[in-house]
Design an enzyme around this catalytic site. Structure first.
Site, PDB file in Angstrom:
ATOM      1  N   GLY A 164     -13.839   0.509  -6.511  1.00 45.89           N
ATOM      2  CA  GLY A 164     -12.802   0.637  -5.909  1.00 45.89           C
ATOM      3  C   GLY A 164     -11.625  -0.303  -6.361  1.00 45.89           C
TER       4      GLY A 164
ATOM      5  N   GLY B  11      -8.137   0.069  -5.289  1.00 48.01           N
ATOM      6  CA  GLY B  11      -6.952   0.192  -4.568  1.00 48.01           C
ATOM      7  C   GLY B  11      -6.489  -0.912  -4.062  1.00 48.01           C
TER       8      GLY B  11
ATOM      9  N   ARG C  65       1.934   9.179  14.952  1.00 50.79           N
ATOM     10  CA  ARG C  65       1.985  10.347  14.127  1.00 50.79           C
ATOM     11  C   ARG C  65       1.237  11.427  14.976  1.00 50.79           C
ATOM     12  NH1 ARG C  65       0.538   7.238   8.698  1.00 50.79           N
ATOM     13  NH2 ARG C  65       2.682   6.511   8.597  1.00 50.79           N
TER      14      ARG C  65
HETATM   15  C1  FAD Z   1       1.628   9.628   0.205  1.00 47.67           C
HETATM   16  C2  FAD Z   1       0.972   8.483   1.035  1.00 47.67           C
HETATM   17  C3  FAD Z   1       1.482   7.277   1.398  1.00 47.67           C
HETATM   18  C4  FAD Z   1       1.251   6.416   2.212  1.00 47.67           C
HETATM   19  N1  FAD Z   1       2.071   5.332   2.559  1.00 47.67           N
HETATM   20  C5  FAD Z   1       1.587   4.379   3.445  1.00 47.67           C
HETATM   21  C6  FAD Z   1       2.479   3.471   3.766  1.00 47.67           C
HETATM   22  O1  FAD Z   1       3.573   3.471   3.465  1.00 47.67           O
HETATM   23  N2  FAD Z   1       1.973   2.378   4.459  1.00 47.67           N
HETATM   24  C7  FAD Z   1       0.478   2.230   4.918  1.00 47.67           C
HETATM   25  O2  FAD Z   1      -0.042   1.501   5.599  1.00 47.67           O
HETATM   26  N3  FAD Z   1      -0.412   3.232   4.484  1.00 47.67           N
HETATM   27  C8  FAD Z   1       0.159   4.327   3.569  1.00 47.67           C
HETATM   28  N4  FAD Z   1      -0.572   5.248   3.161  1.00 47.67           N
HETATM   29  C9  FAD Z   1      -2.019   5.182   3.455  1.00 47.67           C
HETATM   30  C10 FAD Z   1      -2.695   3.978   2.260  1.00 47.67           C
HETATM   31  O3  FAD Z   1      -1.994   4.318   1.260  1.00 47.67           O
HETATM   32  C11 FAD Z   1      -4.180   4.071   2.052  1.00 47.67           C
HETATM   33  O4  FAD Z   1      -4.568   4.139   3.211  1.00 47.67           O
HETATM   34  C12 FAD Z   1      -4.747   2.936   1.200  1.00 47.67           C
HETATM   35  O5  FAD Z   1      -3.773   2.603   0.106  1.00 47.67           O
HETATM   36  C13 FAD Z   1      -6.009   3.091   0.898  1.00 47.67           C
HETATM   37  O6  FAD Z   1      -6.457   2.112   0.159  1.00 47.67           O
HETATM   38  P1  FAD Z   1      -8.006   1.640  -0.411  1.00 47.67           P
HETATM   39  O7  FAD Z   1      -8.000   0.554  -1.337  1.00 47.67           O
HETATM   40  O8  FAD Z   1      -8.815   1.949   0.718  1.00 47.67           O
HETATM   41  O9  FAD Z   1      -8.165   2.900  -1.142  1.00 47.67           O
HETATM   42  P2  FAD Z   1      -7.511   3.762  -2.617  1.00 47.67           P
HETATM   43  O10 FAD Z   1      -6.084   3.264  -2.976  1.00 47.67           O
HETATM   44  O11 FAD Z   1      -7.798   5.219  -2.328  1.00 47.67           O
HETATM   45  O12 FAD Z   1      -8.367   3.390  -3.591  1.00 47.67           O
HETATM   46  C14 FAD Z   1      -9.896   3.978  -3.870  1.00 47.67           C
HETATM   47  C15 FAD Z   1     -10.415   3.390  -5.070  1.00 47.67           C
HETATM   48  O13 FAD Z   1     -11.700   3.738  -5.417  1.00 47.67           O
HETATM   49  C16 FAD Z   1     -11.919   4.402  -6.544  1.00 47.67           C
HETATM   50  N5  FAD Z   1     -13.209   5.387  -6.268  1.00 47.67           N
HETATM   51  C17 FAD Z   1     -13.244   6.448  -5.334  1.00 47.67           C
HETATM   52  N6  FAD Z   1     -14.485   6.994  -5.462  1.00 47.67           N
HETATM   53  C18 FAD Z   1     -15.186   6.266  -6.334  1.00 47.67           C
HETATM   54  C19 FAD Z   1     -16.172   6.676  -6.785  1.00 47.67           C
HETATM   55  N7  FAD Z   1     -17.153   7.283  -6.423  1.00 47.67           N
HETATM   56  N8  FAD Z   1     -16.676   5.799  -8.156  1.00 47.67           N
HETATM   57  C20 FAD Z   1     -16.003   4.842  -8.478  1.00 47.67           C
HETATM   58  N9  FAD Z   1     -14.640   4.575  -8.008  1.00 47.67           N
HETATM   59  C21 FAD Z   1     -14.490   5.350  -6.789  1.00 47.67           C
HETATM   60  C22 FAD Z   1     -10.828   4.878  -7.211  1.00 47.67           C
HETATM   61  O14 FAD Z   1     -10.786   5.126  -8.302  1.00 47.67           O
HETATM   62  C23 FAD Z   1      -9.661   3.996  -6.497  1.00 47.67           C
HETATM   63  O15 FAD Z   1      -9.732   2.850  -7.350  1.00 47.67           O
HETATM   64  C24 FAD Z   1      -0.171   6.641   2.641  1.00 47.67           C
HETATM   65  C25 FAD Z   1      -1.078   7.313   1.838  1.00 47.67           C
HETATM   66  C26 FAD Z   1      -0.614   8.454   1.402  1.00 47.67           C
HETATM   67  C27 FAD Z   1      -1.492   9.495   0.797  1.00 47.67           C
END
Ligand code: FAD
Length: 637
Positions: free
Chosen positions: A40, A42, A330
């Site tokens: 991941g 993100g 929310r």
């Molecule tokens: C429209 C929207 C707006 C938002 N706005 C806000 C905000 O303003 N403030 C806030 O705090 N939160 C916000 N959120 C929530 C926040 O964006 C997310 O909770 C957060 O970005 C998640 O980050 P993460 O790094 O955990 O995962 P993600 O950013 O979802 O990254 C997941 C990563 O894992 C990889 N991946 C997934 N499955 C696999 C697999 N099986 N094999 C290999 N790679 C994989 C993907 O390719 C990606 O790179 C928002 C959410 C949405 C939907």
């Protein structure tokens, strides 16, 4: 499975410092002897990869997209919280901690949440040094705005594109390490399994999404930061690629899955407009700083909004919750919208919408001020609905948005499998039964920049980790299982598309395990999912071949996992005989229709252990101790 939160002793405010001191260290020269896999890219995974590489570990980073930069975090709009108290409103680490615990309806661990609030300020400093262009006020200082569930303005933002800017910051840090040779990126790889040897996570199996080849990769520790599973519902605000597969595979290999039924339904999304839609669009919570939510007082009033006089409007959030007004959390706002629509007061063609009105704010501050704050969101709204929100109120309705549940992690962010760490939305950690706005970015970056760099060292330094390679039987078996599943999916050759099953599952989840739930509906839903899953494995059609870029095949694998996982969500919802935060079981509500907790019996993290396909999972409980906050009925009046 034994749950051990490993919460350090001592006063809450000193736990993290003490723990960092007590954690074993890896000598700088020895860090190069350790390989760490991060799945991941993100905000959680990107920041973790960059930070671990900066420390000197060899990092291999995997993502589904063609570039780490395209992770779903890029979609985050409204902002990121921190307890800087720049506005001098009385904010503090303690207040952010308290708001988050209360916002989560007292179903999160105190120690983790306090640490989150503590490191929140470091995140802002870190991102500013990276050049993240946070909004600034006239004098050039960082600006703040308000988000739900707080009475202070503590949200840092970059217009409605905060996630994008933060991700670019993390990405630059990551790419610097790629250039230095400390990180190797594997894009277009989907993790299909985790490899566990002698109880330790020692590698992963991935499918190369371009060639179809199955690859195996060993490591001394594995970090999953694969995001949330809101797409179980098919329609959600999440990117289409978001999935449960990686964490669900880890669950099947022995990682406990916590609170799977805790799903956040965001109150302000563009309403569903047709049966062919595959995506919903969020209108950021930041809009409720200035937008006022209302419905006509009289059910069935079909006049256009501007024809409805003030006296015939119900600003129901301001009326019901005068202290927090439009910025209630929310879960509370979503249920209130549903309640209004259920009474026939919903607006628009479907009656499933409420107004979010900026007329007063535009009159007060001028159009250009509103445009500066929310311009891109207004533009997005107009492009999708063909209505100009500067002229006519937005119409919004709740939609699935975020998942508080995830893999169980202890204070070190380690799952119940040794050496398997879980960060960001993929873990269950900090948000209890309801996440406050702008706290997901905070948590993902806290996990990646400031927590895992310490805790993984403690694990690596203190654990015997024999050398292994991918010729071990565990790797061969996991790779074969992944291949067999792909072959099976391609061979069914039935009559229904993958999307058909996903949509059906989504509707079941939304109708019976969505904003409100009841035991009868949940039991029906469980049966419906079992039948749908059976039909999927007999009648799905997956066109194309394995040895090519085949998105139907990718989706088929993910939907197959959702079809199993959806049932786990239902099982979890059925087991929690109370209402709390987002989990609103109609049988447990106060006289004012708010969620009614049962602290005596359900003040725990529900963690499920996999016992085999089609077998009942086993529930393990981590009882939550609240030593620093008083448990109260949440009130935003
Ligand atoms: C429209 C929207 C707006 C938002 N706005 C806000 C905000 O303003 N403030 C806030 O705090 N939160 C916000 N959120 C929530 C926040 O964006 C997310 O909770 C957060 O970005 C998640 O980050 P993460 O790094 O955990 O995962 P993600 O950013 O979802 O990254 C997941 C990563 O894992 C990889 N991946 C997934 N499955 C696999 C697999 N099986 N094999 C290999 N790679 C994989 C993907 O390719 C990606 O790179 C928002 C959410 C949405 C939907």
């Amino acid at each position: 499975m034994r749950l051990d939160a490993k919460i350090p002793g001592g006063p809450l405010t000193e736990k993290w410092d003490r723990h960092r001191f007590e954690l074993k260290l890896v000598n700088p020269a020895n860090k190069r002897n350790f390989d760490v896999i991060v799945v991941g890219t993100g905000l959680a995974g990107g920041s973790a990869s960059a930070s671990l590489a900066e420390l000197g570990y060899n990092v291999k980073t995997f993502c589904i997209q063609d570039s780490p930069r395209r992770a779903h975090s890029i979609a985050a709009q409204g902002g990121i919280n921190a307890a800087k108290n720049y506005k001098n409103e009385g904010d503090s680490i303690w207040r952010l901690f308290y708001d988050t615990i209360k916002g989560g309806d007292f179903r999160a661990r105190e120690a983790n949440v306090y640490r989150l609030a503590q490191v929140s300020n470091n995140i802002i400093d870190q991102c500013v040094s990276q050049g993240v262009p946070f909004a600034r006020d006239y004098g050039g200082l960082l600006a703040n705005r308000s988000f739900g569930g707080a009475q202070v303005s503590r949200t840092f933002y970059a217009r409605g594109q905060t996630g994008q800017q933060l991700l670019l910051g993390a990405y630059s840090a990551l790419m610097r390490q790629v250039a230095d040779g400390q990180v190797t990126i594997f894009p277009r790889r989907e993790m299909l399994d985790i490899v566990v040897i002698n109880g330790q996570a020692r590698g992963i199996v991935v499918r190369n999404l371009i060639t179809g080849e199955i690859e195996t990769h060993p490591a001394h520790a594995v970090v999953l930061s694969t995001g949330g599973y809101a797409n179980t519902f098919f329609l959600s605000t999440n990117a289409m690629g978001c999935n449960v597969s990686a964490i669900f595979k880890a669950y099947k290999k022995g990682a406990g899955f916590s609170n799977p039924c805790f799903t956040q339904i965001h109150p302000t999304c563009i309403p569903v407009h047709g049966t062919y839609q595959s995506k919903l669009t969020l209108m950021s919570e930041s809009l409720r700083n200035d937008g006022r939510v209302w419905v006509p007082k009289n059910p069935g009033d079909k006049r256009s909004p501007r024809q409805i006089p003030e006296s015939e409007r119900d600003y129901y959030l301001e009326r019901k919750y005068p202290s927090f007004g439009n910025l209630v959390p929310r879960d509370v706002a979503s249920r209130s919208s549903k309640h209004q629509c259920d009474q026939g007061k919903g607006v628009g063609n479907t009656g499933l919408a409420v107004y979010l009105d900026f007329a007063d704010a535009i009159k007060r501050d001028g159009k250009s001020v509103i445009e500066q704050k929310y311009g891109n969101l207004f533009e997005m709204y107009e492009k999708i609905t063909a209505e100009d929100p500067y002229e006519t109120p937005m119409m919004t309705y709740p939609a699935v948005h975020y998942t508080m549940g995830g893999l169980y992690v202890d204070y070190n962010l380690m799952s119940t499998i040794d050496g398997l760490f879980v960060l960001g939305e993929a873990n269950f950690s900090d948000h209890g039964a309801n996440r406050l706005g702008a706290s997901a970015l905070m948590q993902g970056l806290a996990d990646g920049y400031f927590i895992i760099p310490y805790t993984i060292g403690g694990y690596l330094a203190g654990t015997p980790l024999p050398e292994i390679n991918t010729s071990r039987q565990a790797f061969l078996d996991a790779a074969q299982t992944a291949k067999d599943r792909t072959t099976k999916l391609l061979s069914i050759n039935g009559n229904r598309t993958v999307d058909y099953y996903h949509r059906k599952l989504g509707l079941i989840m939304w109708d019976y395990c969505g904003m409100t739930r009841n035991d009868h509906g949940l039991m029906m839903a469980r049966k419906m999912i079992q039948e749908l899953r059976e039909e999927f494995w007999e009648n799905v059609i997956v066109p194309g071949a394995n040895e090519e870029f085949n998105q139907s095949l990718e989706r088929a694998g993910r939907v197959a996992d959702f079809l199993e996982f959806g049932e786990l969500m239902i099982i979890d919802a059925l087991a929690r005989k109370e209402s709390c935060g987002c989990h609103f079981n109609e049988a447990y509500q106060t006289e004012e229709n708010e969620a009614k907790r049962d602290d005596d019996n359900f003040k725990y993290v529900a963690t499920w252990e996999f016992k085999g396909y089609e077998k009942e999972p086993v529930l393990h409980k981590e009882h939550l101790a609240f030593e620093n906050v008083e448990l109260t009925q949440r009130s935003y009046k």
